[in-house]
Write a protein that holds these residues in place. Structure first.
Motif, PDB file in Angstrom:
ATOM      1  N   SER A  29     -13.086 -10.615  18.989  1.00  0.00           N
ATOM      2  CA  SER A  29     -13.211 -10.747  17.537  1.00  0.00           C
ATOM      3  C   SER A  29     -12.345  -9.730  16.802  1.00  0.00           C
ATOM      4  CB  SER A  29     -14.666 -10.562  17.139  1.00  0.00           C
ATOM      5  OG  SER A  29     -15.002  -9.185  17.249  1.00  0.00           O
ATOM      6  N   ALA A  30     -12.413  -9.812  15.509  1.00  0.00           N
ATOM      7  CA  ALA A  30     -11.641  -8.916  14.651  1.00  0.00           C
ATOM      8  C   ALA A  30     -12.304  -7.548  14.483  1.00  0.00           C
ATOM      9  CB  ALA A  30     -11.463  -9.570  13.275  1.00  0.00           C
ATOM     10  N   GLY A  31     -13.445  -7.339  15.080  1.00  0.00           N
ATOM     11  CA  GLY A  31     -14.171  -6.086  14.895  1.00  0.00           C
ATOM     12  C   GLY A  31     -13.508  -4.898  15.562  1.00  0.00           C
ATOM     13  N   SER A  32     -13.628  -3.738  14.937  1.00  0.00           N
ATOM     14  CA  SER A  32     -13.100  -2.496  15.485  1.00  0.00           C
ATOM     15  C   SER A  32     -13.918  -2.055  16.682  1.00  0.00           C
ATOM     16  CB  SER A  32     -13.151  -1.409  14.401  1.00  0.00           C
ATOM     17  OG  SER A  32     -13.140  -0.126  14.966  1.00  0.00           O
ATOM     18  N   PHE A 117     -15.782  -4.960   5.402  1.00  0.00           N
ATOM     19  CA  PHE A 117     -15.437  -5.822   6.527  1.00  0.00           C
ATOM     20  C   PHE A 117     -15.222  -7.264   6.069  1.00  0.00           C
ATOM     21  CE2 PHE A 117     -18.100  -2.367   8.185  1.00  0.00           C
ATOM     22  CZ  PHE A 117     -17.233  -1.833   9.122  1.00  0.00           C
ATOM     23  N   THR A 118     -14.317  -7.945   6.756  1.00  0.00           N
ATOM     24  CA  THR A 118     -14.101  -9.366   6.504  1.00  0.00           C
ATOM     25  C   THR A 118     -15.279 -10.151   7.063  1.00  0.00           C
ATOM     26  OG1 THR A 118     -13.010  -9.778   8.627  1.00  0.00           O
ATOM     27  CG2 THR A 118     -11.598  -9.049   6.772  1.00  0.00           C
ATOM     28  N   ASP A 120     -15.152 -12.377   9.411  1.00  0.00           N
ATOM     29  CA  ASP A 120     -15.029 -12.357  10.873  1.00  0.00           C
ATOM     30  C   ASP A 120     -15.542 -11.044  11.456  1.00  0.00           C
ATOM     31  OD1 ASP A 120     -13.903 -14.877  10.783  1.00  0.00           O
ATOM     32  OD2 ASP A 120     -11.849 -14.191  11.164  1.00  0.00           O
ATOM     33  N   GLU A 121     -15.202  -9.946  10.807  1.00  0.00           N
ATOM     34  CA  GLU A 121     -15.668  -8.640  11.282  1.00  0.00           C
ATOM     35  C   GLU A 121     -17.179  -8.512  11.139  1.00  0.00           C
ATOM     36  OE1 GLU A 121     -11.706  -5.929  10.332  1.00  0.00           O
ATOM     37  OE2 GLU A 121     -13.121  -6.373   8.701  1.00  0.00           O
TER      38      GLU A 121
END
Length: 150
Positions: A29-32, A117-118, A120-121
């Protein structure tokens, strides 16, 4: 301490595979990585899951979580080591883990996370919170031992 039984995710056919598929989806995913590891650590602390807290340290370090952050995640509100985005994710993690304490996630907590956050995030963070709570409940209920391998 000795585990009460084998981890249920290993006992039920296909369960661990399904859980690991979710882990892979979150990782893509887009997560950090830092945010995800901080969320995992804080949720596990709240739930008293020593297996997840201890087991999460190497991954957190690999993802870039600093020693200061690792030592202070339990007191993140008072510690200077976290960005505004990390704080928003930690607040969301606490609210979503302690649903019964406040009748859900308050709007101000959600809004703060949504500011950083977006979609997705946020989806990845929420999935990480839920997955960590699942692991915590499996481990705490069956008294899985910190450092044990699955």
């Amino acid at each position: 301490m000795k585990a009460r039984m084998t981890n249920p995710a290993q006992v039920v056919p296909g369960a661990m595979t399904a859980i690991l598929d979710l882990v892979k989806a979150i990782e893509k995913s887009a997560g950090s990585g830092v945010v995800m590891e901080l969320v995992h650590m804080r949720v596990s602390q709240i739930n008293g899951c020593s297996a997840c807290v201890v087991g999460g340290i190497p991954g957190a370090k690999k993802a870039g979580v600093t020693e200061d952050q690792l030592h202070a995640v339990a007191v993140w509100r008072e510690a200077p080591y976290f960005s505004d985005a990390e704080r928003a994710a930690l607040e969301l993690a606490e609210s979503a883990t302690r649903l019964a304490d406040s009748a859900g996630v308050p709007d101000d907590v959600w809004d703060a996370a949504a500011d950083h956050f977006t979609e997705d995030e946020l989806a990845a963070i929420i999935l990480m919170i839920g997955l960590t709570n699942l692991f915590n409940r499996l481990n705490a209920t069956t008294r899985q031992v910190a450092g044990a391998t699955w």
